[in-house]
Write a protein that holds these residues in place. Sequence first.
Motif, PDB file in Angstrom:
ATOM      1  N   TYR A   1      67.020   8.059 -48.689  1.00 54.63           N
ATOM      2  CA  TYR A   1      67.945   7.706 -48.543  1.00 54.63           C
ATOM      3  C   TYR A   1      68.595   6.815 -47.192  1.00 54.63           C
ATOM      4  CZ  TYR A   1      69.675  11.631 -46.149  1.00 54.63           C
ATOM      5  OH  TYR A   1      69.877  12.722 -45.000  1.00 54.63           O
ATOM      6  N   LEU A   2      69.015   5.934 -46.999  1.00 56.77           N
ATOM      7  CA  LEU A   2      69.484   4.818 -46.352  1.00 56.77           C
ATOM      8  C   LEU A   2      69.872   5.247 -44.991  1.00 56.77           C
ATOM      9  CD1 LEU A   2      70.986   1.680 -47.655  1.00 56.77           C
ATOM     10  CD2 LEU A   2      68.959   2.045 -47.097  1.00 56.77           C
ATOM     11  N   GLU A   3      70.686   6.239 -44.993  1.00 54.98           N
ATOM     12  CA  GLU A   3      71.200   7.086 -43.645  1.00 54.98           C
ATOM     13  C   GLU A   3      70.310   7.802 -42.840  1.00 54.98           C
ATOM     14  OE1 GLU A   3      73.137   6.751 -46.847  1.00 54.98           O
ATOM     15  OE2 GLU A   3      74.665   6.193 -46.257  1.00 54.98           O
ATOM     16  N   LYS A   4      69.408   8.507 -43.556  1.00 55.80           N
ATOM     17  CA  LYS A   4      67.976   9.128 -43.284  1.00 55.80           C
ATOM     18  C   LYS A   4      67.044   8.369 -42.546  1.00 55.80           C
ATOM     19  CE  LYS A   4      64.494  12.824 -44.347  1.00 55.80           C
ATOM     20  NZ  LYS A   4      63.896  12.569 -42.903  1.00 55.80           N
ATOM     21  N   LEU A   5      66.662   7.280 -42.997  1.00 57.80           N
ATOM     22  CA  LEU A   5      66.243   5.592 -42.973  1.00 57.80           C
ATOM     23  C   LEU A   5      66.498   5.325 -41.498  1.00 57.80           C
ATOM     24  CD1 LEU A   5      64.296   4.240 -46.099  1.00 57.80           C
ATOM     25  CD2 LEU A   5      63.395   6.180 -43.989  1.00 57.80           C
ATOM     26  N   GLU A   6      67.642   4.910 -41.112  1.00 49.62           N
ATOM     27  CA  GLU A   6      68.257   4.534 -39.815  1.00 49.62           C
ATOM     28  C   GLU A   6      68.102   5.837 -39.569  1.00 49.62           C
ATOM     29  OE1 GLU A   6      72.238   2.152 -39.391  1.00 49.62           O
ATOM     30  OE2 GLU A   6      72.521   3.355 -40.900  1.00 49.62           O
ATOM     31  N   GLU A   7      68.899   6.733 -39.224  1.00 48.65           N
ATOM     32  CA  GLU A   7      68.772   7.520 -38.057  1.00 48.65           C
ATOM     33  C   GLU A   7      66.715   8.047 -37.691  1.00 48.65           C
ATOM     34  OE1 GLU A   7      68.427  12.513 -38.575  1.00 48.65           O
ATOM     35  OE2 GLU A   7      70.790  11.959 -39.473  1.00 48.65           O
ATOM     36  N   GLU A   8      65.578   7.496 -38.261  1.00 45.12           N
ATOM     37  CA  GLU A   8      64.554   7.830 -38.449  1.00 45.12           C
ATOM     38  C   GLU A   8      64.396   6.357 -36.847  1.00 45.12           C
ATOM     39  OE1 GLU A   8      62.551   8.429 -41.805  1.00 45.12           O
ATOM     40  OE2 GLU A   8      62.637  10.035 -42.172  1.00 45.12           O
ATOM     41  N   LEU A   9      64.770   5.249 -37.579  1.00 45.52           N
ATOM     42  CA  LEU A   9      64.625   3.841 -37.192  1.00 45.52           C
ATOM     43  C   LEU A   9      65.263   3.842 -35.529  1.00 45.52           C
ATOM     44  CD1 LEU A   9      65.325   1.476 -39.416  1.00 45.52           C
ATOM     45  CD2 LEU A   9      63.566   1.774 -38.085  1.00 45.52           C
ATOM     46  N   ALA A  10      66.635   4.626 -35.234  1.00 47.19           N
ATOM     47  CA  ALA A  10      67.227   5.415 -34.127  1.00 47.19           C
ATOM     48  C   ALA A  10      66.510   6.034 -33.302  1.00 47.19           C
ATOM     49  CB  ALA A  10      68.494   5.249 -34.480  1.00 47.19           C
ATOM     50  N   ASN A  11      65.468   7.100 -33.655  1.00 45.61           N
ATOM     51  CA  ASN A  11      64.653   7.946 -33.226  1.00 45.61           C
ATOM     52  C   ASN A  11      64.103   7.130 -31.999  1.00 45.61           C
ATOM     53  OD1 ASN A  11      63.597  10.096 -32.089  1.00 45.61           O
ATOM     54  ND2 ASN A  11      63.544  11.160 -33.582  1.00 45.61           N
ATOM     55  N   PRO A  12      64.190   7.274 -30.712  1.00 46.97           N
ATOM     56  CA  PRO A  12      63.246   6.572 -29.917  1.00 46.97           C
ATOM     57  C   PRO A  12      61.525   7.266 -30.037  1.00 46.97           C
ATOM     58  CG  PRO A  12      64.631   7.894 -28.719  1.00 46.97           C
ATOM     59  CD  PRO A  12      65.107   7.878 -30.017  1.00 46.97           C
ATOM     60  N   LEU A  13      61.941   8.525 -30.543  1.00 48.69           N
ATOM     61  CA  LEU A  13      60.192   9.132 -30.270  1.00 48.69           C
ATOM     62  C   LEU A  13      59.800   8.664 -31.801  1.00 48.69           C
ATOM     63  CD1 LEU A  13      61.501  12.464 -29.079  1.00 48.69           C
ATOM     64  CD2 LEU A  13      60.423  10.363 -28.053  1.00 48.69           C
ATOM     65  N   SER A  14      60.865   8.002 -32.703  1.00 47.60           N
ATOM     66  CA  SER A  14      60.041   7.553 -34.674  1.00 47.60           C
ATOM     67  C   SER A  14      59.594   6.178 -33.871  1.00 47.60           C
ATOM     68  CB  SER A  14      60.621   7.886 -35.288  1.00 47.60           C
ATOM     69  OG  SER A  14      60.233   9.213 -35.434  1.00 47.60           O
TER      70      SER A  14
ATOM     71  N   ILE B   1      55.298   6.504 -37.547  1.00 45.94           N
ATOM     72  CA  ILE B   1      53.972   7.315 -35.700  1.00 45.94           C
ATOM     73  C   ILE B   1      55.534   7.742 -35.116  1.00 45.94           C
ATOM     74  CG2 ILE B   1      52.174   5.911 -36.043  1.00 45.94           C
ATOM     75  CD1 ILE B   1      53.176   4.579 -33.662  1.00 45.94           C
ATOM     76  N   ASN B   2      55.333   9.517 -34.757  1.00 44.17           N
ATOM     77  CA  ASN B   2      55.684   9.828 -33.940  1.00 44.17           C
ATOM     78  C   ASN B   2      54.998  10.525 -32.867  1.00 44.17           C
ATOM     79  OD1 ASN B   2      57.511   9.897 -36.736  1.00 44.17           O
ATOM     80  ND2 ASN B   2      56.549  11.302 -37.534  1.00 44.17           N
ATOM     81  N   THR B   3      55.577  10.957 -31.889  1.00 46.46           N
ATOM     82  CA  THR B   3      55.809  11.830 -30.644  1.00 46.46           C
ATOM     83  C   THR B   3      56.307  12.402 -30.888  1.00 46.46           C
ATOM     84  OG1 THR B   3      57.265  10.071 -29.365  1.00 46.46           O
ATOM     85  CG2 THR B   3      54.555   9.467 -29.621  1.00 46.46           C
ATOM     86  N   GLY B   4      55.976  13.231 -29.271  1.00 45.10           N
ATOM     87  CA  GLY B   4      57.252  14.225 -29.115  1.00 45.10           C
ATOM     88  C   GLY B   4      58.265  15.351 -30.043  1.00 45.10           C
ATOM     89  N   SER B   5      59.125  15.091 -30.275  1.00 44.91           N
ATOM     90  CA  SER B   5      60.302  16.596 -31.139  1.00 44.91           C
ATOM     91  C   SER B   5      60.028  15.849 -32.448  1.00 44.91           C
ATOM     92  CB  SER B   5      61.247  16.819 -30.352  1.00 44.91           C
ATOM     93  OG  SER B   5      62.071  15.666 -30.370  1.00 44.91           O
ATOM     94  N   ALA B   6      59.959  14.490 -32.173  1.00 47.37           N
ATOM     95  CA  ALA B   6      60.060  13.828 -34.042  1.00 47.37           C
ATOM     96  C   ALA B   6      58.663  14.255 -35.071  1.00 47.37           C
ATOM     97  CB  ALA B   6      60.471  12.009 -33.682  1.00 47.37           C
TER      98      ALA B   6
ATOM     99  N   ILE C   1      49.527  -9.696 -39.861  1.00 51.55           N
ATOM    100  CA  ILE C   1      50.572  -9.780 -38.784  1.00 51.55           C
ATOM    101  C   ILE C   1      50.758  -8.191 -38.983  1.00 51.55           C
ATOM    102  CG2 ILE C   1      52.760 -10.418 -37.225  1.00 51.55           C
ATOM    103  CD1 ILE C   1      51.722 -13.230 -38.493  1.00 51.55           C
ATOM    104  N   ILE C   2      51.104  -7.479 -37.680  1.00 50.03           N
ATOM    105  CA  ILE C   2      51.996  -6.175 -37.662  1.00 50.03           C
ATOM    106  C   ILE C   2      52.836  -6.462 -36.430  1.00 50.03           C
ATOM    107  CG2 ILE C   2      51.852  -3.989 -36.961  1.00 50.03           C
ATOM    108  CD1 ILE C   2      48.876  -3.644 -37.801  1.00 50.03           C
ATOM    109  N   GLN C   3      54.569  -5.636 -37.592  1.00 50.53           N
ATOM    110  CA  GLN C   3      55.676  -6.431 -36.695  1.00 50.53           C
ATOM    111  C   GLN C   3      56.203  -4.942 -36.275  1.00 50.53           C
ATOM    112  OE1 GLN C   3      58.002  -8.819 -38.078  1.00 50.53           O
ATOM    113  NE2 GLN C   3      56.840 -10.920 -36.910  1.00 50.53           N
ATOM    114  N   LYS C   4      56.791  -4.472 -35.618  1.00 48.91           N
ATOM    115  CA  LYS C   4      57.619  -3.190 -35.337  1.00 48.91           C
ATOM    116  C   LYS C   4      59.105  -3.679 -35.549  1.00 48.91           C
ATOM    117  CE  LYS C   4      59.554   0.475 -32.147  1.00 48.91           C
ATOM    118  NZ  LYS C   4      58.945   1.020 -32.663  1.00 48.91           N
ATOM    119  N   CYS C   5      59.576  -2.745 -37.330  1.00 49.82           N
ATOM    120  CA  CYS C   5      60.633  -2.130 -37.308  1.00 49.82           C
ATOM    121  C   CYS C   5      61.677  -1.978 -36.985  1.00 49.82           C
ATOM    122  CB  CYS C   5      61.031  -1.537 -38.654  1.00 49.82           C
ATOM    123  SG  CYS C   5      59.139  -1.673 -39.752  1.00 49.82           S
ATOM    124  N   THR C   6      63.080  -2.819 -36.716  1.00 52.16           N
ATOM    125  CA  THR C   6      64.034  -2.544 -36.315  1.00 52.16           C
ATOM    126  C   THR C   6      65.401  -2.162 -37.652  1.00 52.16           C
ATOM    127  OG1 THR C   6      65.131  -4.399 -36.727  1.00 52.16           O
ATOM    128  CG2 THR C   6      63.595  -4.531 -34.618  1.00 52.16           C
TER     129      THR C   6
END
Length: 172
Positions: free
Chosen positions: A46-59, A76-81, A4-9
């Motif tokens: 590190y947690l803050e970096k991963l949290e920032e990446e998770l919050a990016n709508p292009l990742s 996966i990344n699109t656009g400027s990400a 099963i594949i699920q989107k991370c939050t």
Amino acid sequence: MTAIIQKCTVEDLQELQKISIETFTDTFQEQNSPEHLQAYLEKAYYLEKLEEELANPLSHFFFIYSGQELAGYLKINTGSAQTEEMDEDTLEIERIYVRTKFHKHGLGRQLMQKAIDFALQSGKQKIWLGVWEENENAIGFYQKKGFVQIGTHSFFMGDDEQVDLIMAKNLS
């Protein structure tokens, strides 16, 4: 077993950090010094970096489960990400990792298909990724999936400069 594949939050942040460190270490510890590996892990996961990446709508991050167990993940990344400047019609597979005990179970193939499906649904014409020039297993996997080398870029493991092959696949 069914995968099963699920989107991370953001609620998955701790588990994402754990699997990221585990799979990266398992993949690269044999070919790199402990110091270079540790420096990379501290910078990339590190947690803050991963949290920032998770919050990016292009990742976008996705977990894959085998039965009830977390077996791997995809970023996966699109656009400027994207980590390299690419056309708007491209999607980058930045990370695709499967835990060692789940290798050869077809999970990497399913994560790859998830990336392709996401790209097609987003109107992308090409997917690309960077893979370490010494990671022969991964290079072979990507070649079987239709990827071809289109360039190279530098990747730093700590302060050790390494070469990643840039590989791409046309979707049209």
